[in-house]
Design a protein around this motif. Structure first.
Motif, PDB file in Angstrom:
ATOM      1  N   VAL B 104     -15.680 -40.200 -49.336  1.00 28.35           N
ATOM      2  CA  VAL B 104     -16.493 -38.994 -49.301  1.00 28.35           C
ATOM      3  C   VAL B 104     -15.701 -38.254 -50.065  1.00 28.35           C
ATOM      4  O   VAL B 104     -14.424 -37.840 -49.586  1.00 28.35           O
ATOM      5  CB  VAL B 104     -17.001 -38.733 -48.035  1.00 28.35           C
ATOM      6  CG1 VAL B 104     -17.634 -37.285 -48.095  1.00 28.35           C
ATOM      7  CG2 VAL B 104     -17.828 -39.880 -47.369  1.00 28.35           C
ATOM      8  N   VAL B 105     -16.220 -37.332 -51.193  1.00 32.65           N
ATOM      9  CA  VAL B 105     -15.482 -36.340 -51.597  1.00 32.65           C
ATOM     10  C   VAL B 105     -15.908 -34.830 -51.092  1.00 32.65           C
ATOM     11  O   VAL B 105     -17.029 -34.740 -51.153  1.00 32.65           O
ATOM     12  CB  VAL B 105     -15.564 -36.291 -53.316  1.00 32.65           C
ATOM     13  CG1 VAL B 105     -14.637 -35.335 -53.984  1.00 32.65           C
ATOM     14  CG2 VAL B 105     -15.496 -37.492 -53.966  1.00 32.65           C
ATOM     15  N   PRO B 106     -15.108 -34.286 -50.441  1.00 37.17           N
ATOM     16  CA  PRO B 106     -15.611 -32.962 -49.643  1.00 37.17           C
ATOM     17  C   PRO B 106     -15.709 -31.952 -50.523  1.00 37.17           C
ATOM     18  O   PRO B 106     -15.245 -31.723 -51.856  1.00 37.17           O
ATOM     19  CB  PRO B 106     -14.245 -32.724 -49.043  1.00 37.17           C
ATOM     20  CG  PRO B 106     -13.225 -33.737 -49.162  1.00 37.17           C
ATOM     21  CD  PRO B 106     -13.599 -34.541 -50.208  1.00 37.17           C
ATOM     22  N   GLY B 107     -16.992 -31.117 -50.236  1.00 37.14           N
ATOM     23  CA  GLY B 107     -17.189 -30.153 -51.232  1.00 37.14           C
ATOM     24  C   GLY B 107     -18.061 -30.389 -52.327  1.00 37.14           C
ATOM     25  O   GLY B 107     -18.436 -29.473 -53.177  1.00 37.14           O
ATOM     26  N   VAL B 108     -18.506 -31.717 -52.769  1.00 40.22           N
ATOM     27  CA  VAL B 108     -19.232 -32.023 -53.898  1.00 40.22           C
ATOM     28  C   VAL B 108     -20.716 -32.150 -53.202  1.00 40.22           C
ATOM     29  O   VAL B 108     -21.090 -32.902 -52.379  1.00 40.22           O
ATOM     30  CB  VAL B 108     -18.768 -33.365 -54.562  1.00 40.22           C
ATOM     31  CG1 VAL B 108     -19.894 -33.702 -55.569  1.00 40.22           C
ATOM     32  CG2 VAL B 108     -17.461 -33.133 -55.158  1.00 40.22           C
ATOM     33  N   LYS B 109     -21.515 -31.338 -53.849  1.00 43.90           N
ATOM     34  CA  LYS B 109     -22.990 -31.453 -53.644  1.00 43.90           C
ATOM     35  C   LYS B 109     -23.635 -32.498 -54.219  1.00 43.90           C
ATOM     36  O   LYS B 109     -23.651 -32.235 -55.590  1.00 43.90           O
ATOM     37  CB  LYS B 109     -23.628 -29.914 -53.900  1.00 43.90           C
ATOM     38  CG  LYS B 109     -25.214 -29.949 -53.191  1.00 43.90           C
ATOM     39  CD  LYS B 109     -25.516 -28.554 -53.054  1.00 43.90           C
ATOM     40  CE  LYS B 109     -27.041 -28.565 -52.595  1.00 43.90           C
ATOM     41  NZ  LYS B 109     -27.579 -29.581 -51.824  1.00 43.90           N
ATOM     42  N   LEU B 110     -24.278 -33.522 -53.567  1.00 44.17           N
ATOM     43  CA  LEU B 110     -24.957 -34.560 -54.232  1.00 44.17           C
ATOM     44  C   LEU B 110     -26.369 -34.338 -54.503  1.00 44.17           C
ATOM     45  O   LEU B 110     -26.796 -33.468 -53.682  1.00 44.17           O
ATOM     46  CB  LEU B 110     -24.673 -35.888 -53.472  1.00 44.17           C
ATOM     47  CG  LEU B 110     -23.180 -36.230 -53.312  1.00 44.17           C
ATOM     48  CD1 LEU B 110     -22.993 -37.269 -52.247  1.00 44.17           C
ATOM     49  CD2 LEU B 110     -22.597 -37.061 -54.711  1.00 44.17           C
ATOM     50  N   PRO B 111     -26.975 -35.066 -55.618  1.00 43.87           N
ATOM     51  CA  PRO B 111     -28.549 -34.557 -55.539  1.00 43.87           C
ATOM     52  C   PRO B 111     -29.335 -35.468 -54.530  1.00 43.87           C
ATOM     53  O   PRO B 111     -30.510 -35.213 -54.443  1.00 43.87           O
ATOM     54  CB  PRO B 111     -29.000 -35.357 -56.927  1.00 43.87           C
ATOM     55  CG  PRO B 111     -27.643 -36.006 -57.397  1.00 43.87           C
ATOM     56  CD  PRO B 111     -26.387 -35.671 -56.563  1.00 43.87           C
ATOM     57  N   ALA B 112     -28.568 -36.589 -53.952  1.00 39.96           N
ATOM     58  CA  ALA B 112     -29.349 -37.195 -52.774  1.00 39.96           C
ATOM     59  C   ALA B 112     -28.432 -37.041 -51.528  1.00 39.96           C
ATOM     60  O   ALA B 112     -27.419 -36.840 -51.431  1.00 39.96           O
ATOM     61  CB  ALA B 112     -29.638 -38.423 -53.250  1.00 39.96           C
ATOM     62  N   PRO B 113     -29.146 -37.580 -50.440  1.00 39.46           N
ATOM     63  CA  PRO B 113     -28.207 -37.699 -49.018  1.00 39.46           C
ATOM     64  C   PRO B 113     -27.060 -38.706 -48.906  1.00 39.46           C
ATOM     65  O   PRO B 113     -27.142 -39.557 -49.586  1.00 39.46           O
ATOM     66  CB  PRO B 113     -29.389 -38.213 -48.169  1.00 39.46           C
ATOM     67  CG  PRO B 113     -30.783 -37.769 -48.810  1.00 39.46           C
ATOM     68  CD  PRO B 113     -30.491 -37.949 -50.241  1.00 39.46           C
ATOM     69  N   VAL B 114     -25.796 -37.992 -48.442  1.00 43.46           N
ATOM     70  CA  VAL B 114     -24.941 -38.837 -48.202  1.00 43.46           C
ATOM     71  C   VAL B 114     -25.491 -40.115 -47.356  1.00 43.46           C
ATOM     72  O   VAL B 114     -26.107 -40.015 -46.205  1.00 43.46           O
ATOM     73  CB  VAL B 114     -23.624 -38.147 -47.506  1.00 43.46           C
ATOM     74  CG1 VAL B 114     -22.747 -39.188 -46.917  1.00 43.46           C
ATOM     75  CG2 VAL B 114     -23.139 -37.010 -48.397  1.00 43.46           C
ATOM     76  N   LEU B 115     -24.701 -41.356 -47.722  1.00 43.64           N
ATOM     77  CA  LEU B 115     -25.142 -42.535 -46.749  1.00 43.64           C
ATOM     78  C   LEU B 115     -24.246 -43.053 -45.892  1.00 43.64           C
ATOM     79  O   LEU B 115     -24.709 -43.847 -44.940  1.00 43.64           O
ATOM     80  CB  LEU B 115     -25.724 -43.703 -47.889  1.00 43.64           C
ATOM     81  CG  LEU B 115     -26.805 -43.369 -48.812  1.00 43.64           C
ATOM     82  CD1 LEU B 115     -27.118 -44.445 -49.721  1.00 43.64           C
ATOM     83  CD2 LEU B 115     -27.972 -42.833 -48.148  1.00 43.64           C
ATOM     84  N   VAL B 116     -23.205 -42.635 -45.847  1.00 43.21           N
ATOM     85  CA  VAL B 116     -21.925 -43.159 -44.994  1.00 43.21           C
ATOM     86  C   VAL B 116     -21.844 -41.770 -44.026  1.00 43.21           C
ATOM     87  O   VAL B 116     -21.357 -40.809 -44.345  1.00 43.21           O
ATOM     88  CB  VAL B 116     -20.627 -43.469 -45.853  1.00 43.21           C
ATOM     89  CG1 VAL B 116     -19.716 -44.094 -44.968  1.00 43.21           C
ATOM     90  CG2 VAL B 116     -21.381 -44.482 -46.959  1.00 43.21           C
ATOM     91  N   SER B 117     -21.561 -42.414 -42.826  1.00 45.02           N
ATOM     92  CA  SER B 117     -21.234 -41.662 -41.583  1.00 45.02           C
ATOM     93  C   SER B 117     -19.703 -41.110 -41.861  1.00 45.02           C
ATOM     94  O   SER B 117     -18.954 -41.932 -41.955  1.00 45.02           O
ATOM     95  CB  SER B 117     -21.497 -42.154 -40.398  1.00 45.02           C
ATOM     96  OG  SER B 117     -22.995 -42.421 -40.190  1.00 45.02           O
ATOM     97  N   ASP B 118     -19.576 -39.696 -41.939  1.00 43.88           N
ATOM     98  CA  ASP B 118     -18.148 -39.278 -41.769  1.00 43.88           C
ATOM     99  C   ASP B 118     -17.966 -38.463 -40.623  1.00 43.88           C
ATOM    100  O   ASP B 118     -18.560 -37.546 -40.294  1.00 43.88           O
ATOM    101  CB  ASP B 118     -18.216 -38.340 -42.967  1.00 43.88           C
ATOM    102  CG  ASP B 118     -16.737 -37.329 -43.256  1.00 43.88           C
ATOM    103  OD1 ASP B 118     -15.707 -37.880 -42.401  1.00 43.88           O
ATOM    104  OD2 ASP B 118     -16.650 -36.700 -43.736  1.00 43.88           O
ATOM    105  N   SER B 119     -17.237 -39.021 -39.765  1.00 45.58           N
ATOM    106  CA  SER B 119     -17.010 -38.251 -38.382  1.00 45.58           C
ATOM    107  C   SER B 119     -16.249 -37.212 -38.408  1.00 45.58           C
ATOM    108  O   SER B 119     -16.689 -36.179 -37.508  1.00 45.58           O
ATOM    109  CB  SER B 119     -16.058 -39.496 -37.504  1.00 45.58           C
ATOM    110  OG  SER B 119     -14.766 -39.486 -38.265  1.00 45.58           O
ATOM    111  N   ALA B 120     -15.707 -36.765 -39.516  1.00 45.32           N
ATOM    112  CA  ALA B 120     -15.138 -35.530 -39.653  1.00 45.32           C
ATOM    113  C   ALA B 120     -16.248 -34.573 -39.801  1.00 45.32           C
ATOM    114  O   ALA B 120     -16.238 -33.268 -39.087  1.00 45.32           O
ATOM    115  CB  ALA B 120     -14.187 -35.498 -40.784  1.00 45.32           C
TER     116      ALA B 120
END
Lengths: 419, 205
Positions: B104-120
């Motif tokens: 997961v690249v922080p700060g990057v706004k994707l056109p579609a939802p993130v699919l992987v849970s990131d506990s942070a």
């Protein structure tokens, strides 16, 4: 002809869309600016342009009848749109009904084009006779008309003072719908007694699906093919959609092509990862009914108040039956008065309310709260946060909405933070 | 509704006539009380057992449209897919909108939802919010990829589902997903789900 002057190319126009024919008038110079628009942006643009000149309408014959009517060139109610939704300009409406072309939209993969001659609705699963109905078949069944609201359950925005009713909660609209009761179709296919849920599936590119309890299907669900007296609009589900009065808009599957009866919910994406919300340490699911809500739509941002008499106006609605009372406070919630409700008050419908008030020029806040026939009172934001926790999410938020009246007559939304 | 039923029994004989008028779409008076009769109801007692409109749905018609998959696995097609197979599809057809599933690249706004849970970041995603694995399969098959919905083969859908579940640390890297193994997956979020407990009335819930 003294109207020749009006037709010079350099003659200023308020709007390029105004036809030349309309401008075939005399040289009288009554300047008119349409100020009713909710959009500050639009007003500024108009004000910067030279004004439309209109002659004495009693001295010249106007245009004749037309095949399809249009709004007055002076009226510009518009939806505010994003990539996936558009919002009804609540502050531009004078009663509880929403013109079809201003009905809010929420699409999950755009608006499909469906040929009504090829359209089919299939009902199968736990039924005696799986059936396919053409649109013409649906129209042959005994039909019913009812007026009710449709509201997206994610219909609360906040965060800044310069927000209109449309921006705060424009994802609610009201139409008069006509179609066939779903119970009529259930009767026709012979729904088995053990069926407890049905899947409703759309024929858009999302092939949108929701699970609905069969009980709602027998209570008051409809398959509707008409809206406000004419064929339903493409954005609202042409040629037919599911209508579940009082329930969150997402369950009222548009462009419906399939209903499957079953004995458990299907756990589709829209009823698990979406349209659910944290309540304390749990996630609340199958939150169908829209709870009672109201909002003052006048005066509201960006209106400018003047001292003296003002009729406070707004809409109230509940998915649990009828609105029985709307109370208005003009002293920031210290005291409340009962507003007048516009009759007839309909079941699960926008109800227009009015309250006469004399503003003395003092700074204050005005707000409304709806009470429905279950004796539910529209809560404050802090009541909702107390009940659900700070990680409240965006669904099924119906807080009391306050407007600040400034000493100079400016009306501003009162955003509240809760985290 | 209750009041209407009372009136019906009270004015038994004229009720049928009134209902006829209701069906015809006109307003009528309830014994001179002056209330408009409800227009929603119709007296189905007068209806035939069947109107005979529409046609029976053939098994072929039903099979062509019946694509839903339930948590118990009902509706899952034959076929199978692995994490490795799914990765190839994901990179080719999903990553452009949903981003990398492994980093997961922080700060990057994707056109579609993130699919992987990131506990942070606590973003709601498949690993921490989706209650059933069947939903992942069903949703990908019916509406993904966004630009070509419904274009993946069943094997490809099994593979992409396996890859995404693996990225969410729910499935082992060597797992094979098929109609037997997929319904056995227990999603971490399932235990969090409760049914709506709002009931109207004075209490705010």
């Amino acid at each position: 002809m003294d109207n020749e002057a009006e037709n010079k190319p350099q003659e200023p126009l308020i709007n390029k869309k105004i036809s030349r024919r309309l401008l075939l008038g005399g040289a009288a110079t009554t300047a008119i600016v349409a100020m009713q628009s909710s959009l500050g942006k639009w007003i500024q643009v108009a004000a910067q342009q030279p004004l439309l000149k209109v002659d004495d309408p009693t001295k010249r014959i106007g245009p004749g009848p037309t095949a399809v009517g249009k709004r007055s060139v002076f009226e510009h109610p518009v939806r505010i749109k994003s990539d996936t939704s558009s919002r009804t300009p609540l502050q531009d409406l004078y009663s509880s009904l929403t013109p079809s072309d201003l009905h809010y939209e929420r699409h999950h993969a755009g608006v499909p084009v469906i040929d009504p001659d090829k359209y089919e609705l299939m009902i199968h699963g736990m039924v005696g006779k799986p059936m396919v109905f053409k649109l013409a078949d649906l129209k042959r069944f005994p039909s019913v008309t009812r007026t009710c609201f449709l509201e997206c359950s994610g219909n609360f925005r906040s965060g800044k003072e310069t927000m209109t009713p449309q921006e705060i909660c424009g994802l609610t609209s009201q139409s008069e719908w006509t179609g066939v009761m779903l119970s009529t179709l259930f009767r026709e296919v012979g729904v088995q007694p053990k069926a407890t849920w049905f899947l409703a599936e759309g024929s858009d590119a999302a092939v949108m699906t929701r699970s609905v309890p069969v009980k709602k299907g027998f209570d008051d669900a409809m398959i509707v093919y008409a809206q406000n007296g004419e064929a339903i609009r493409p954005e609202q589900g042409y040629p037919a959609r599911l209508l579940l009065p009082g329930w969150e808009g997402n369950t009222c599957v548009k462009w419906i092509r399939r209903i499957e009866l079953a004995d458990e919910p299907f756990m589709t994406r829209e009823e698990t990862s979406k349209y659910t919300y944290p309540v304390k340490d749990k996630i609340r699911q199958f939150s169908f009914e829209m709870d009672a809500r109201s909002i003052i739509t006048y005066p509201a941002y960006p209106n400018q108040m003047e001292r003296g008499w003002v009729e406070i106006r707004g809409i109230a609605w509940t998915g649990r039956g009828k609105i029985v009372r709307v109370e208005v406070s003009t002293d920031a919630g210290k005291t409340w008065s009962v507003a007048r409700l516009q009759e007839p008050v309909l079941d699960k419908a926008h109800t227009y309310f009015r309250h006469l008030w004399q503003w003395n020029g003092d700074e204050t806040e005005i707000m409304s709260r709806a009470i429905d026939e279950t004796n539910y009172t529209q809560p404050t934001l802090s009541q909702l946060v107390d009940a659900r926790g700070a990680d409240i999410g965006g669904y099924h938020m119906n807080p009391i909405t306050a407007w600040q009246i400034k000493r100079d007559g400016k009306v501003l939304f009162k955003p509240e933070s809760w985290k | 509704m209750a009041r209407q039923l009372n009136n019906r029994s009270k004015y038994g004989a004229i009720a049928l006539g009134l209902l006829l008028i209701v069906v015809l779409g006109a307003y009528s008076y309830n014994g001179g009380v002056g209330e408009p009769a409800p227009s929603i109801t119709a007296d189905t007692a007068q209806w035939p057992a069947t109107f005979g409109f529409g046609k029976p749905a053939t098994p072929q018609q039903i099979a062509a449209w019946d694509i839903d998959v339930r948590p118990d696995g009902l509706g899952l097609p034959v076929g199978a897919g692995t994490v490795a197979q799914g990765k190839i599809i994901y990179l080719a057809k999903c990553a452009a909108c949903h981003g990398s599933a492994e980093k997961v690249v922080p700060g990057v706004k994707l056109p579609a939802p993130v699919l992987v849970s990131d506990s942070a970041s606590k973003v709601k995603a498949i690993g921490n919010y989706w209650p059933y694995a069947s939903t992942v399969f069903d949703y990908i098959r019916r509406s993904m990829p966004y630009n070509l919905p419904g274009s993946l083969t069943d094997n490809e859908v099994y593979g992409v589902t396996a890859y995404i579940l693996n990225a969410n640390k729910i499935l082992k890297p060597d797992a094979v997903l098929n109609a037997q193994t997929l319904p056995r997956i227990v999603m971490p979020a399932q235990k969090l789900y409760i049914n709506d407990d709002r009931r109207g009335g004075p209490e705010v819930r």
